[in-house]
Design a protein around this motif. Structure first.
Motif, PDB file in Angstrom:
ATOM      1  N   VAL A   1     -24.790   4.202 -12.199  1.00 34.79           N
ATOM      2  CA  VAL A   1     -24.229   3.137 -11.372  1.00 34.79           C
ATOM      3  C   VAL A   1     -23.820   3.697 -10.018  1.00 34.79           C
ATOM      4  O   VAL A   1     -24.065   3.091  -8.968  1.00 34.79           O
ATOM      5  CB  VAL A   1     -23.041   2.484 -12.097  1.00 34.79           C
TER       6      VAL A   1
ATOM      7  N   LEU B   1     -26.946   4.228  -8.004  1.00 39.46           N
ATOM      8  CA  LEU B   1     -27.463   2.940  -7.523  1.00 39.46           C
ATOM      9  C   LEU B   1     -26.622   2.404  -6.380  1.00 39.46           C
ATOM     10  O   LEU B   1     -27.138   1.924  -5.370  1.00 39.46           O
ATOM     11  CB  LEU B   1     -27.440   1.919  -8.658  1.00 39.46           C
ATOM     12  N   PHE B   2     -25.337   2.508  -6.560  1.00 33.96           N
ATOM     13  CA  PHE B   2     -24.396   2.017  -5.557  1.00 33.96           C
ATOM     14  C   PHE B   2     -24.623   2.744  -4.236  1.00 33.96           C
ATOM     15  O   PHE B   2     -24.711   2.130  -3.170  1.00 33.96           O
ATOM     16  CB  PHE B   2     -22.991   2.277  -6.087  1.00 33.96           C
TER      17      PHE B   2
ATOM     18  N   MET C   1     -27.868   1.641  -2.641  1.00 34.24           N
ATOM     19  CA  MET C   1     -27.871   0.331  -2.010  1.00 34.24           C
ATOM     20  C   MET C   1     -27.083   0.307  -0.727  1.00 34.24           C
ATOM     21  O   MET C   1     -27.246  -0.593   0.098  1.00 34.24           O
ATOM     22  CB  MET C   1     -27.320  -0.692  -2.982  1.00 34.24           C
TER      23      MET C   1
ATOM     24  N   LYS D   1     -29.311   2.425   4.414  1.00 27.75           N
ATOM     25  CA  LYS D   1     -30.036   1.432   5.199  1.00 27.75           C
ATOM     26  C   LYS D   1     -31.320   1.023   4.487  1.00 27.75           C
ATOM     27  O   LYS D   1     -31.960   1.829   3.827  1.00 27.75           O
ATOM     28  CB  LYS D   1     -30.389   2.011   6.553  1.00 27.75           C
ATOM     29  N   ARG D   2     -31.709  -0.207   4.736  1.00 26.95           N
ATOM     30  CA  ARG D   2     -32.837  -0.742   4.012  1.00 26.95           C
ATOM     31  C   ARG D   2     -34.136  -0.025   4.357  1.00 26.95           C
ATOM     32  O   ARG D   2     -35.007   0.162   3.520  1.00 26.95           O
ATOM     33  CB  ARG D   2     -32.976  -2.222   4.370  1.00 26.95           C
TER      34      ARG D   2
ATOM     35  N   LEU E   1      -4.901  14.569 -16.886  1.00 34.63           N
ATOM     36  CA  LEU E   1      -5.765  13.434 -16.568  1.00 34.63           C
ATOM     37  C   LEU E   1      -4.954  12.316 -15.925  1.00 34.63           C
ATOM     38  O   LEU E   1      -5.319  11.764 -14.873  1.00 34.63           O
ATOM     39  CB  LEU E   1      -6.436  12.934 -17.846  1.00 34.63           C
ATOM     40  N   ALA E   2      -3.789  12.034 -16.558  1.00 34.78           N
ATOM     41  CA  ALA E   2      -2.935  10.983 -15.996  1.00 34.78           C
ATOM     42  C   ALA E   2      -2.512  11.355 -14.590  1.00 34.78           C
ATOM     43  O   ALA E   2      -2.561  10.532 -13.661  1.00 34.78           O
ATOM     44  CB  ALA E   2      -1.715  10.784 -16.889  1.00 34.78           C
TER      45      ALA E   2
ATOM     46  N   VAL F   1      -5.338  10.964 -12.179  1.00 40.25           N
ATOM     47  CA  VAL F   1      -5.597   9.557 -11.859  1.00 40.25           C
ATOM     48  C   VAL F   1      -4.566   9.039 -10.875  1.00 40.25           C
ATOM     49  O   VAL F   1      -4.872   8.388  -9.871  1.00 40.25           O
ATOM     50  CB  VAL F   1      -5.614   8.718 -13.152  1.00 40.25           C
ATOM     51  N   MET F   2      -3.278   9.379 -11.173  1.00 40.05           N
ATOM     52  CA  MET F   2      -2.223   8.933 -10.250  1.00 40.05           C
ATOM     53  C   MET F   2      -2.461   9.495  -8.850  1.00 40.05           C
ATOM     54  O   MET F   2      -2.316   8.808  -7.835  1.00 40.05           O
ATOM     55  CB  MET F   2      -0.844   9.400 -10.728  1.00 40.05           C
TER      56      MET F   2
ATOM     57  N   LEU G   1      -5.102   7.735  -7.148  1.00 37.06           N
ATOM     58  CA  LEU G   1      -4.647   6.431  -6.690  1.00 37.06           C
ATOM     59  C   LEU G   1      -3.812   6.556  -5.430  1.00 37.06           C
ATOM     60  O   LEU G   1      -3.953   5.771  -4.494  1.00 37.06           O
ATOM     61  CB  LEU G   1      -3.828   5.758  -7.795  1.00 37.06           C
TER      62      LEU G   1
ATOM     63  N   ARG H   1      -4.709   4.965  -1.960  1.00 40.60           N
ATOM     64  CA  ARG H   1      -3.798   4.022  -1.333  1.00 40.60           C
ATOM     65  C   ARG H   1      -3.552   4.399   0.120  1.00 40.60           C
ATOM     66  O   ARG H   1      -3.542   3.563   1.007  1.00 40.60           O
ATOM     67  CB  ARG H   1      -2.495   4.013  -2.114  1.00 40.60           C
TER      68      ARG H   1
ATOM     69  N   ASN I   1      -6.048  -0.484   6.837  1.00 38.34           N
ATOM     70  CA  ASN I   1      -5.409  -1.730   7.217  1.00 38.34           C
ATOM     71  C   ASN I   1      -4.794  -1.633   8.601  1.00 38.34           C
ATOM     72  O   ASN I   1      -4.796  -2.600   9.351  1.00 38.34           O
ATOM     73  CB  ASN I   1      -4.311  -2.066   6.196  1.00 38.34           C
TER      74      ASN I   1
END
Lengths: 191, 168, 383, 458
Positions: free
Chosen positions: B66, B69-70, B73, B76-77, B147-148, B151-152, B155, B159, B166
């Motif tokens: 995945v 593939l991502f 895609m 550029k085409r 692992l935790a 992951v944190m 994140l 963020r 933003n």
């Protein structure tokens, strides 16, 4: 649809200025007169008061001075937005009238008042919208809310607004090649 | 039956690997790569280690493919369908592949791995799990915490990037 | 902004993109799109963010203003309500007031109350329809079905009054077209009370829904200054904290005799904009009850109008508060049976200017929430 | 519109019919019959009453009343039946059709919809058939610049993957499952991992903007919710010490795992909603933003296949929830346990004229006989109960629980609006992953406290 032939427009429509009936007018309301007087004092030669009725006033301005008058109104009176922009075709006078209806949200005492700021631009028999003399200065910098209204006037009556950033067509198709449809010589089919 | 299956899976794996390299379209190439990875999972099944096979499917076919593939895609085409026709490089690649295969085969044949026979049972995944939960439990807890934590951390990093975006 | 010269060859706006970065994707939202209505919004997105939005109305342009110039004052009535058939009384109201002003006719007291009741009922009908579409735009299918179901109550009521379910053509210069039925007060009171009970339940499932709040609060924020600068009106304006309701500020007919309250919220986001019409419906129920109480029980329902009336040589500009905001009608009249020029200054067209302003910088997922919270009715904008 | 073509001639018409009949007969003779014979040669045939069932015997026994029951029994225990009918595709498709029916009726009740109440004669069941016929008969339109092989393959692969998922679900004791894998749960994870690939491939192959945005959204959603989905099930695996789904069910004979890990159950339920693209999370199909998401360009039976696949997926996820957290087919049992003789051979009833045997037979779908393995396993002490001790057959319990879970999956559609993509990702990555770690630590704590799990007191 319509043809841009040079048949003279029908004669039965009298021009609005040509008929000032001198009757006993109702007394002129004081509050409405006060803010109209501000404008007439500032631009004595260039403006002409059409009527002062209760809550409704109308001031006719020369077309060269429209932006100045609008800027003066924006800066010195509580009128802060344009509610409506009406374009009227006067084939008799070879002129097209543009009437801005200004209102006020900020001042509660002015909330009933609608000031109509009217002007006339020359009209051409064979219009070429955007490239003929039917031009007017845009009030978009003073009253932002006229943006779409002016686009509509441009496509419906062919008045090009100088200083408007986006003079594309709005309601009509992009490839509209006929007369501007709200002109009087654009005939409805079947009428 | 097993031989036929082995042959089929081998053909699938090697064929789709070649296809993954040779396809002009990057998307089809990554689909062929999925075929290769799935074929390897098939080998694991034939070797009676379904546990590894399922992990192969879940991780490589399910997730890595995945990602590939991502990424494809987002390219550029024009690049997806760009032809790269260079016969010299092609033949050089084929030759290099043959050399590597021959060398590896020789090494394997020479190492005597073919003659190893063992009667001991394959290690069941249950035993591994049981060992993890009983004897090696500190390691398991440590792994879970790491692992935790990772992951944190990821994140938090994500963020921060998000807020920067933003602000722009 | 730089001055833009008109290109000699008109290109469809969607094809005008030159030298655009590859990151930007242009989406034609509409006219055949479940989230656009009868219009097209050309949206340029960069990832999930909208960088540019260009509304392109005009797919249902009927030329009402041109049509009005060739019909007399009475035959103009049925087609001038077509732009918003769900709000037909209110969209017709300023025209009727203007014609009454031009031909100089007084309206009987009872007709004024009937007009107010019909206008408020019609406002509820419109807002229910609007709310249903707002619900389905946000993926809340219950909020699609409930208002469309409850709307039938008031439609039945309007059918009893006017004889038509949607396009009433009820107001005429000098009064209303026909009298209300015999036991109208009781039926109307009962229906309106039940209706008010129903719409109060919407708060439970829709307006207090945490997902809805999280989704629409702080999206598409229109500040008070911008709302005034853009000349917005109606619920958009009142959601931004401007207390401006024509029923109070410039009372027409009998609104000055009724106790009308207006609803103003300070936030100016999509949630506030969507809540104002709902509060308006509750207020409408109050107004209807007061009007039913104060209405003269008998009396004339319309003044006799001479056939084919001619206007005087004047111009009038009348405004009312419709379901979406101020609806104005500017009639330039000569001494002829038909208007020389009739301009409908409708609230949807005025609020449309806020759409590109609000959509820029929003996420694509917020597009339906922001778009439909503008209380925009595409047919009305096109006229 | 003319009903009969203007060039219609009866002779050509008859000739066409004869031509068709001729070619069909030729093809069946040359290709069909040999294929059937080869297939019969390859398929291992069962032994019934000491006789190898051949095709000839099967045709003979079909008309022999005494042999019909054993024949059907042999059919019931064949792999084909399992794949096609009972635990496999047919059963799942039946529940999926029921789901559509229940969804319509329930939403009609909830939302004052009048259509579904008055539709059709028998509660509108025929509406489903009509919908299916409509989808079959519609034209399949493929976008001009679509990638045709992928565009065709994606719906078929979608249904295939959903069916593979269904194949892993055990529905009754005694190995009523198509594929009884030792690593069933891992296989479930592997199968779930295929859905994002198919989605993104079909979205890409349509070569249209709205499907592409929908596909990217689906990919975001599925990838970010797959991690909490896997993590939320690990607690149960730690406690049971097995990955086999049937064994996970059997470990819940006393209490379902939802009692000990409600957090995991909640996390799993929310991730299921997201994986199924049901309404609070139906961003990939958000019709007011991106027309129908990645389904926009699908038409006719292609769309029908995707819908079938998604409802099969719905059934499979609901069944997985039942198996892992709600105890699968376990239900209330007779207590104290019945005599073994009562279950197996029956007890003679004294002073009773007629058939003097009282037995406990098994209602439910494995109707005809009990699985022979079950008795053996019970003798070896592996099973605490047998299906004979259940008040109601396990299949019924399983279906009841599954329908209940499906109901709760359908319910948010009437209550919640759609959420936004950033809110969705925030929920997935921040909240659900944290909660599933909490769930794992609860499971580990239970194990190390010695309460439950391998060697625990419960």
């Amino acid at each position: 649809m319509s043809t841009s032939e040079t048949t003279p427009p029908p004669k039965e429509i009298p021009p609005p200025k040509a008929a000032p009936p001198e009757k006993t007018k109702p007394p002129v309301p004081a509050f409405e007169k006060s803010y109209v007087d501000q404008i007439t004092n500032q631009f004595s030669d260039d403006v002409e008061v059409e009527y002062i009725k209760e809550n409704r006033t109308r001031v006719n301005v020369k077309k060269e001075k429209i932006a100045e008058v609008a800027k003066f109104i924006k800066d010195n009176t509580p009128f802060d937005h344009a509610e409506s922009v009406t374009g009227v075709d006067f084939p008799e006078d070879k002129e097209i009238g543009v009437i801005y209806h200004l209102g006020s949200y900020t001042d509660p005492t002015y909330s009933k008042q609608v000031l109509a700021l009217a002007t006339r631009v020359p009209r051409e028999e064979n219009p070429n919208p955007g490239n003929d003399s039917t031009k007017l200065q845009s009030l978009r910098d003073m009253f932002y809310s006229v943006e779409f209204h002016e686009r509509e006037i441009f496509e419906m009556l062919g008045v090009y607004f100088e200083g408007h950033p986006d003079n594309r067509r709005l309601l009509l198709p992009e490839d509209w090649a006929d007369l501007p449809p709200l002109r009087k010589d654009f005939k409805n089919r079947g009428r | 039956m097993a031989d036929a299956l082995f042959l089929a899976i081998s053909i699938l794996t090697i064929g789709s690997a070649i296809a993954a390299l040779e396809m002009r379209s990057l998307v089809y190439g990554s689909i062929a790569l999925m075929g290769t990875l799935g074929g390897i999972a098939g080998f694991y099944v034939m070797l009676d280690s379904t546990f590894v096979a399922m992990f192969q499917l879940a991780v490589y076919v399910g997730s890595i493919a995945v990602l590939i593939l991502f990424t494809v895609m987002l390219v550029k085409r024009e690049l997806i369908f760009k032809k790269i026709e260079d016969p010299k490089r092609k033949f050089a690649g084929i030759g290099l592949m043959l050399i590597v295969i021959l060398a590896l085969g020789a090494i394997i044949m020479d190492s005597g791995i073919k003659t190893i026979t063992t009667d001991s049972d394959p290690v069941d995944f249950r035993e591994i799990g049981g060992d993890f939960l009983t004897y090696y439990w500190p390691a398991l807890i440590l792994m879970a915490l790491i692992l935790a934590g990772s992951v944190m951390g990821a994140l938090v990093l994500a963020r921060r990037e998000d807020t920067v975006e933003n602000e722009q | 902004m730089a001055e833009q010269v008109i290109p000699t060859k008109k290109m469809p706006p969607g094809l005008q993109v030159e030298n655009v970065d590859d990151r930007i994707m242009t989406l034609n939202v509409g006219p055949q799109h479940p989230g656009s209505g009868h219009m097209r919004i050309i949206v340029k997105i960069d990832g999930d963010y909208i960088v540019d939005a260009d509304p392109d109305p005009g797919y249902v342009h009927r030329g009402e203003e041109k049509m009005a110039e060739s019909r007399n004052y009475i035959t103009n009535i049925p087609h001038l309500e077509r732009p918003v058939i769900h709000d037909s009384c209110n969209i017709l109201y300023p025209y009727i007031l203007g014609v009454e002003d031009l031909v100089g006719i007084e309206v009987p007291e009872r007709a004024k109350y009937v007009r107010v009741i019909a206008a408020e009922l019609n406002r509820c009908i419109y807002i229910q329809y609007w709310l249903a579409i707002y619900g389905i735009f946000l993926g809340h299918s219950t909020m699609f079905m409930w208002p469309t179901g409850d709307r039938e109550l008031l439609i039945d009521l309007m059918e009893k009054i006017t004889g038509a379910r949607v396009t009433h053509a009820y107001f005429i210069p000098g009064g209303v077209r026909n009298d209300v039925p015999a036991n109208f007060e009781d039926v109307c009171l009962r229906q309106v009370n039940y209706f008010e009970k129903r719409i109060k339940e919407y708060a439970d499932i829709f307006y207090d829904n945490p997902i809805l709040k999280a989704r629409t609060e702080d999206t598409g924020v229109l500040s008070r200054e911008d709302a005034i600068r853009l000349g917005t009106t109606g619920s958009v304006l009142r959601a931004s904290g401007v207390d401006y309701d024509l029923r109070i500020k410039e009372p027409y007919d009998v609104y000055d005799e009724l106790d009308v309250h207006t609803n103003v919220l300070k936030e100016g986001d999509s949630y506030a904009r969507s809540k104002i019409p709902w509060l308006d419906m509750l207020e409408s129920c109050n107004i209807i009850r007061q009007a039913l109480e104060k209405m003269p029980k008998s009396g004339s329902i319309r003044k006799k109008l001479k056939p084919n009336p001619k206007g005087r040589n004047d111009e009038v500009y009348h405004r009312v508060e419709s379901g979406r905001g101020s609806a104005g009608c500017h009639i330039i009249s000569r001494e002829k049976p038909e208007p020389y020029r009739l301009k409908l200054s409708v609230s949807s067209f005025r609020n449309l200017i806020a759409l590109p302003y609000l959509l820029k910088g929003e996420k694509l997922g917020n597009m339906p929430a922001v778009y439909w919270s503008l209380n925009y009715w595409p047919v009305e904008a096109d006229r | 519109m003319s009903v009969i073509a203007p060039k219609f001639r009866l002779g050509y018409f008859l000739k066409g019919i004869f031509d068709n009949a001729f070619w069909i007969l030729t093809l069946v003779t040359l290709a069909g019959i040999p294929t059937i014979q080869i297939a019969l040669f390859l398929i291992p045939l069962p032994v019934i009453n000491g006789q190898l069932l051949t095709a000839y015997l099967a045709f003979t026994w079909l008309f022999n009343p005494t042999m019909q029951i054993p024949l059907i029994k042999a059919l019931l225990y064949s792999d084909l039946f399992r794949i096609a009918a009972f635990p496999g595709f047919g059963f799942a498709a039946l529940i999926a059709a029921g789901t559509i029916f229940v969804e319509r009726k329930m939403l009609a009740k909830l939302q004052l919809r009048v259509g579904p109440f008055y539709c059709g004669k028998i509660e509108g069941i025929l509406q489903l058939v009509a919908d299916g016929l409509k989808l079959i008969s519609k034209e399949i339109i493929i976008p001009a610049k679509a990638d045709k092989p992928l565009f065709w393959a994606a719906p078929v692969l979608f249904v295939g993957t959903a069916a593979a998922f269904v194949a892993l679900i055990p529905v009754a004791p005694g190995g009523w499952v198509v594929a009884d894998l030792d690593v069933g749960l891992l296989a479930v994870f592997a199968v779930i991992g295929f859905f994002p690939i198919i989605t993104i491939l079909s979205a890409w192959s349509a070569n249209s903007k709205f499907p592409f945005i929908g596909g990217i959204r689906a990919l975001h959603q599925m990838v970010s919710f797959e991690i909490p989905l896997i993590l939320s099930l690990l607690g149960v695996v730690i406690l049971t010490g097995t990955l086999n789904l049937s064994e996970i069910v059997e470990s819940q004979s006393s209490f379902p795992w939802i009692i000990f890990m409600p957090i995991g159950a909640i996390v799993f339920f929310i991730t299921v909603l997201a994986e199924l693209e049901r309404i609070p999370f139906d961003l990939p199909e958000a019709e007011s933003e991106i027309v129908a998401g990645w389904l926009t360009e699908f038409s006719g039976m292609i769309y029908g296949l995707v819908q079938l696949g998604s409802y099969l997926k719905l059934y499979a996820f609901a069944a997985l929830f039942v198996i892992i957290f709600l105890g699968g087919w376990t239900g209330p049992v007779f207590w104290p346990p019945l005599d073994v003789e009562l279950i197996t051979e029956g007890i003679p009833i004294p002073n009773y004229v007629g058939d003097p045997i009282l037995t406990v037979t098994t209602p439910g779908l494995p109707l005809l006989d009990k699985d022979p393995n079950e008795w053996v396993m019970q003798q070896q002490g592996e099973l605490v109960y047998t299906s004979g001790q259940l008040l109601v057959s396990g299949v019924i319990w399983f279906v009841l629980k599954t329908v209940g879970v499906i109901f709760f999956i359908l319910l948010p559609r009437g209550v919640f609006p759609r959420i936004r993509l950033d809110m969705l990702l925030h929920i997935g990555w921040y909240k659900l992953i944290g909660l599933s770690f909490v769930n794992i630590f609860i499971a580990l704590g239970l194990v190390y406290a010695g309460v439950i799990g391998p060697g625990g007191i419960l």
